[in-house]
Design a protein around this motif. Structure first.
Motif, PDB file in Angstrom:
ATOM      1  N   THR A 369       1.901  89.189 -17.550  1.00 20.56           N
ATOM      2  CA  THR A 369       3.000  88.304 -17.943  1.00 20.56           C
ATOM      3  C   THR A 369       4.098  88.329 -16.890  1.00 20.56           C
ATOM      4  OG1 THR A 369       2.537  88.715 -20.286  1.00 20.56           O
ATOM      5  CG2 THR A 369       4.701  87.809 -19.730  1.00 20.56           C
ATOM      6  N   GLY A 370       4.425  89.513 -16.410  1.00 23.30           N
ATOM      7  CA  GLY A 370       5.456  89.630 -15.384  1.00 23.30           C
ATOM      8  C   GLY A 370       5.076  88.923 -14.106  1.00 23.30           C
ATOM      9  N   ALA A 371       3.806  89.084 -13.680  1.00 18.80           N
ATOM     10  CA  ALA A 371       3.355  88.438 -12.453  1.00 18.80           C
ATOM     11  C   ALA A 371       3.395  86.916 -12.595  1.00 18.80           C
ATOM     12  CB  ALA A 371       1.941  88.906 -12.108  1.00 18.80           C
ATOM     13  N   THR A 372       2.968  86.416 -13.744  1.00 16.12           N
ATOM     14  CA  THR A 372       2.974  84.973 -13.968  1.00 16.12           C
ATOM     15  C   THR A 372       4.396  84.425 -13.987  1.00 16.12           C
ATOM     16  OG1 THR A 372       0.947  85.176 -15.265  1.00 16.12           O
ATOM     17  CG2 THR A 372       2.195  83.139 -15.517  1.00 16.12           C
ATOM     18  N   ALA A 373       5.308  85.162 -14.607  1.00  9.72           N
ATOM     19  CA  ALA A 373       6.706  84.724 -14.654  1.00  9.72           C
ATOM     20  C   ALA A 373       7.296  84.626 -13.253  1.00  9.72           C
ATOM     21  CB  ALA A 373       7.522  85.685 -15.514  1.00  9.72           C
ATOM     22  N   ILE A 374       7.014  85.618 -12.423  1.00  8.65           N
ATOM     23  CA  ILE A 374       7.536  85.593 -11.051  1.00  8.65           C
ATOM     24  C   ILE A 374       6.924  84.439 -10.272  1.00  8.65           C
ATOM     25  CG2 ILE A 374       7.570  86.861  -8.860  1.00  8.65           C
ATOM     26  CD1 ILE A 374       7.831  89.435 -10.513  1.00  8.65           C
ATOM     27  N   PHE A 375       5.640  84.174 -10.497  1.00 11.96           N
ATOM     28  CA  PHE A 375       5.005  83.031  -9.839  1.00 11.96           C
ATOM     29  C   PHE A 375       5.669  81.722 -10.268  1.00 11.96           C
ATOM     30  CE2 PHE A 375       2.051  79.490 -10.358  1.00 11.96           C
ATOM     31  CZ  PHE A 375       1.724  79.252  -9.029  1.00 11.96           C
ATOM     32  N   ILE A 376       5.959  81.587 -11.550  1.00 14.46           N
ATOM     33  CA  ILE A 376       6.607  80.360 -12.053  1.00 14.46           C
ATOM     34  C   ILE A 376       7.955  80.162 -11.378  1.00 14.46           C
ATOM     35  CG2 ILE A 376       7.678  79.312 -14.082  1.00 14.46           C
ATOM     36  CD1 ILE A 376       5.419  80.534 -15.753  1.00 14.46           C
ATOM     37  N   ALA A 377       8.749  81.248 -11.288  1.00 12.19           N
ATOM     38  CA  ALA A 377      10.063  81.147 -10.646  1.00 12.19           C
ATOM     39  C   ALA A 377       9.917  80.731  -9.182  1.00 12.19           C
ATOM     40  CB  ALA A 377      10.799  82.480 -10.751  1.00 12.19           C
ATOM     41  N   ALA A 378       8.942  81.336  -8.472  1.00  7.84           N
ATOM     42  CA  ALA A 378       8.733  81.003  -7.065  1.00  7.84           C
ATOM     43  C   ALA A 378       8.290  79.550  -6.912  1.00  7.84           C
ATOM     44  CB  ALA A 378       7.705  81.946  -6.456  1.00  7.84           C
ATOM     45  N   ALA A 379       7.414  79.093  -7.814  1.00  8.36           N
ATOM     46  CA  ALA A 379       6.927  77.714  -7.741  1.00  8.36           C
ATOM     47  C   ALA A 379       8.053  76.723  -7.995  1.00  8.36           C
ATOM     48  CB  ALA A 379       5.796  77.511  -8.751  1.00  8.36           C
ATOM     49  N   VAL A 380       8.867  76.977  -9.029  1.00 12.12           N
ATOM     50  CA  VAL A 380       9.989  76.080  -9.334  1.00 12.12           C
ATOM     51  C   VAL A 380      10.969  76.043  -8.166  1.00 12.12           C
ATOM     52  CG1 VAL A 380      12.000  75.758 -10.821  1.00 12.12           C
ATOM     53  CG2 VAL A 380       9.779  76.325 -11.831  1.00 12.12           C
ATOM     54  N   ASN A 381      11.257  77.200  -7.591  1.00 11.34           N
ATOM     55  CA  ASN A 381      12.178  77.268  -6.462  1.00 11.34           C
ATOM     56  C   ASN A 381      11.627  76.506  -5.264  1.00 11.34           C
ATOM     57  OD1 ASN A 381      13.355  79.154  -3.930  1.00 11.34           O
ATOM     58  ND2 ASN A 381      14.799  78.743  -5.589  1.00 11.34           N
ATOM     59  N   THR A 382      10.329  76.554  -5.067  1.00  9.40           N
ATOM     60  CA  THR A 382       9.696  75.813  -3.976  1.00  9.40           C
ATOM     61  C   THR A 382       9.824  74.314  -4.200  1.00  9.40           C
ATOM     62  OG1 THR A 382       8.122  77.617  -3.625  1.00  9.40           O
ATOM     63  CG2 THR A 382       7.529  75.465  -2.736  1.00  9.40           C
ATOM     64  N   VAL A 383       9.650  73.867  -5.444  1.00  5.19           N
ATOM     65  CA  VAL A 383       9.815  72.446  -5.772  1.00  5.19           C
ATOM     66  C   VAL A 383      11.248  72.011  -5.506  1.00  5.19           C
ATOM     67  CG1 VAL A 383       9.810  70.765  -7.653  1.00  5.19           C
ATOM     68  CG2 VAL A 383       7.945  72.416  -7.463  1.00  5.19           C
ATOM     69  N   VAL A 384      12.211  72.863  -5.854  1.00  6.90           N
ATOM     70  CA  VAL A 384      13.624  72.546  -5.612  1.00  6.90           C
ATOM     71  C   VAL A 384      13.874  72.352  -4.116  1.00  6.90           C
ATOM     72  CG1 VAL A 384      15.962  73.493  -5.693  1.00  6.90           C
ATOM     73  CG2 VAL A 384      14.484  73.646  -7.702  1.00  6.90           C
ATOM     74  N   LYS A 385      13.312  73.230  -3.283  1.00  5.81           N
ATOM     75  CA  LYS A 385      13.514  73.111  -1.838  1.00  5.81           C
ATOM     76  C   LYS A 385      12.836  71.862  -1.281  1.00  5.81           C
ATOM     77  CE  LYS A 385      12.361  77.460  -1.472  1.00  5.81           C
ATOM     78  NZ  LYS A 385      12.111  78.871  -1.098  1.00  5.81           N
ATOM     79  N   ALA A 386      11.699  71.489  -1.857  1.00  5.18           N
ATOM     80  CA  ALA A 386      11.077  70.225  -1.452  1.00  5.18           C
ATOM     81  C   ALA A 386      11.983  69.056  -1.815  1.00  5.18           C
ATOM     82  CB  ALA A 386       9.716  70.086  -2.120  1.00  5.18           C
ATOM     83  N   GLY A 387      12.619  69.120  -2.994  1.00  5.85           N
ATOM     84  CA  GLY A 387      13.550  68.077  -3.412  1.00  5.85           C
ATOM     85  C   GLY A 387      14.753  67.981  -2.497  1.00  5.85           C
ATOM     86  N   ILE A 388      15.267  69.146  -2.044  1.00  2.00           N
ATOM     87  CA  ILE A 388      16.394  69.141  -1.108  1.00  2.00           C
ATOM     88  C   ILE A 388      15.987  68.454   0.195  1.00  2.00           C
ATOM     89  CG2 ILE A 388      17.869  70.620   0.319  1.00  2.00           C
ATOM     90  CD1 ILE A 388      17.882  72.630  -1.974  1.00  2.00           C
ATOM     91  N   SER A 389      14.771  68.715   0.647  1.00  2.00           N
ATOM     92  CA  SER A 389      14.290  68.087   1.885  1.00  2.00           C
ATOM     93  C   SER A 389      14.263  66.574   1.753  1.00  2.00           C
ATOM     94  CB  SER A 389      12.885  68.610   2.224  1.00  2.00           C
ATOM     95  OG  SER A 389      12.894  70.009   2.390  1.00  2.00           O
TER      96      SER A 389
END
Length: 423
Positions: A369-389
């Motif tokens: 559960t912890g690993a999946t949660a961290i992956f979700i946060a990293a994925a969402v943050n990556t999408v945000v950076k793509a949006g900034i671009s």
């Protein structure tokens, strides 16, 4: 010690003196004969003198070594005073190096030879780096130095005084652990910030992306996107730099979990490693067509000093808020609540969520559960950076960064699923 060991130790003492003498002799090579304080032979004798006095002290009393060091200090003091009468701009570096050679020579006989030799090598390297060190110091801003000193005071003096126990719902707030997290993240961020400041803009977007990912991948993305607005011909360079900064984030996550919850390294190593690998590969593809082009010179003014007291306290407050939010959502919704908190946190920050989940795993949250949660946060943050671009840099930049980040997220999700830690 037997005779063979004694000769070995004296040999190390002599080698230490020769090393110092070689560096100092080269540094003072332009001075007239007799005008140098000490050269190769004198430093070699100083190291050997320290070793011999260490040997004599072991046979008689420690005061022998102390008296020898005192006598050598007086001799150097008189020499320095005479030189100061001729020239009022005289440094003490060579005198200090002379005393250090003597001391390390004694240490090689009385103590740990490898340690004494290692210190000698480090000291010689520092002596040889006079110009680079002075150049770096000249580029440090006063506010940056003050920020480092302030955080050093708060971490070295205050950190040991904080209570190491939990407060609030689920004992989620531990003052000692929260502040230790602030110190670690700020220090890691400052390393990247300092690399950019000391290296300068001439490093170009690629290396800026590498170190900017340590400082703040989101800020780096924003800065490089703004740079593209000013210099549209840098879109390919900037895209590669942004992807590199985002890829460093995944490695940074592994560093944090290794510190705060080592048991999470195993379930996260492959997904984060795959995401970082895909990201660096994508950056290489973006960079390859521009490898012969001139790199951009735009500095990243948007990167704030992460060791400013306000920045450190802001991260501490954010971490506390996320700790409480994730704990509350977990109590209310179970694992689903943890995932929801991770998604919300990923919009602004990954570090705080990573530390928060690491603390929950230390209690009773399942590693998967912890690993999946961290992956979700990293994925969402990556999408945000793509949006900034897209939003700041324009479609030309976004259409280069977006597909790479999409592949990164997909590769991470597949690796997480294949390993059995389903999302």
């Amino acid at each position: 010690m037997d005779e063979l060991e004694l000769f070995q130790r004296l040999g190390v003492a002599l080698a230490i003196g020769l090393l110092f003498g070689l560096e100092r002799g080269r540094h003072q090579r332009d001075q007239r004969e007799g005008g140098r304080i000490a050269g190769l032979r004198t430093f070699a004798l100083a190291g050997l003198l320290g070793g011999v006095n260490g040997w004599l002290a072991s046979l008689t009393a420690p005061v022998v070594l102390a008296l020898a060091f005192l006598g050598l200090s007086v001799l150097l003091g008189v020499s320095y005073w005479l030189r100061l009468k001729e020239d009022d701009d005289v440094g003490l570096t060579t005198e200090i190096a002379f005393l250090l050679a003597f001391s390390l020579g004694a240490a090689s006989v009385l103590g740990n030879m490898p340690a004494a030799a290692a210190v000698a090598v480090i000291a010689a390297v520092m002596l040889s780096m006079k110009k680079p060190l002075h150049r770096w110091v000249s580029r440090i801003k006063r506010l940056e130095l003050e920020a480092v000193l302030k955080l050093g005071l708060l971490s070295v003096v205050i950190l040991p005084l904080l209570p190491n126990q939990g407060y609030g719902p689920g004992a989620a707030l531990n003052p000692y652990q929260i502040w230790w997290a602030v110190v670690l993240v700020a220090g890691l961020s400052f390393f990247g910030y300092a690399a950019i400041r000391l290296g300068g803009a001439s490093l170009g977007p690629l290396v800026t992306g590498l170190f900017g990912g340590l400082a703040s991948s989101t800020s780096t993305t924003l800065a490089l996107s703004r740079l593209v607005r000013l210099q549209t011909d840098l879109v390919q360079h900037a895209a590669a730099g942004i992807v590199i900064a985002g890829s460093v984030t995944f490695l940074r996550i592994l560093v944090l979990v290794a510190v705060f919850q080592p048991s999470l390294v195993a379930p996260l190593a492959i997904p984060m490693g795959v995401m970082a690998g895909f990201g660096f590969a994508g950056a290489a593809v973006l960079w390859f067509p521009t490898r012969h082009a001139e790199e951009g010179q735009g500095p990243l003014e948007e990167l704030d000093n992460p060791l400013e007291l306000s920045a450190a306290l802001a991260f501490g407050a954010l971490l506390s808020l996320i700790l409480l939010a994730v704990q509350t959502l977990r109590d209310w919704m179970g694992s689903t609540g943890v995932y929801a908190g991770a998604a919300l946190s990923g919009v602004t920050d990954v570090d705080a969520l990573t530390i928060s989940v690491s603390n929950l795993v230390a209690d009773d949250l399942a590693r998967t559960t912890g690993a999946t949660a961290i992956f979700i946060a990293a994925a969402v943050n990556t999408v945000v950076k793509a949006g900034i671009s897209f939003g700041v840099g324009g479609s030309a930049l976004g259409l280069r960064v977006g597909p790479v980040y999409a592949a990164v997220i997909m590769a991470g999700a597949v690796s997480l699923w294949v390993l059995g830690w389903g999302i």
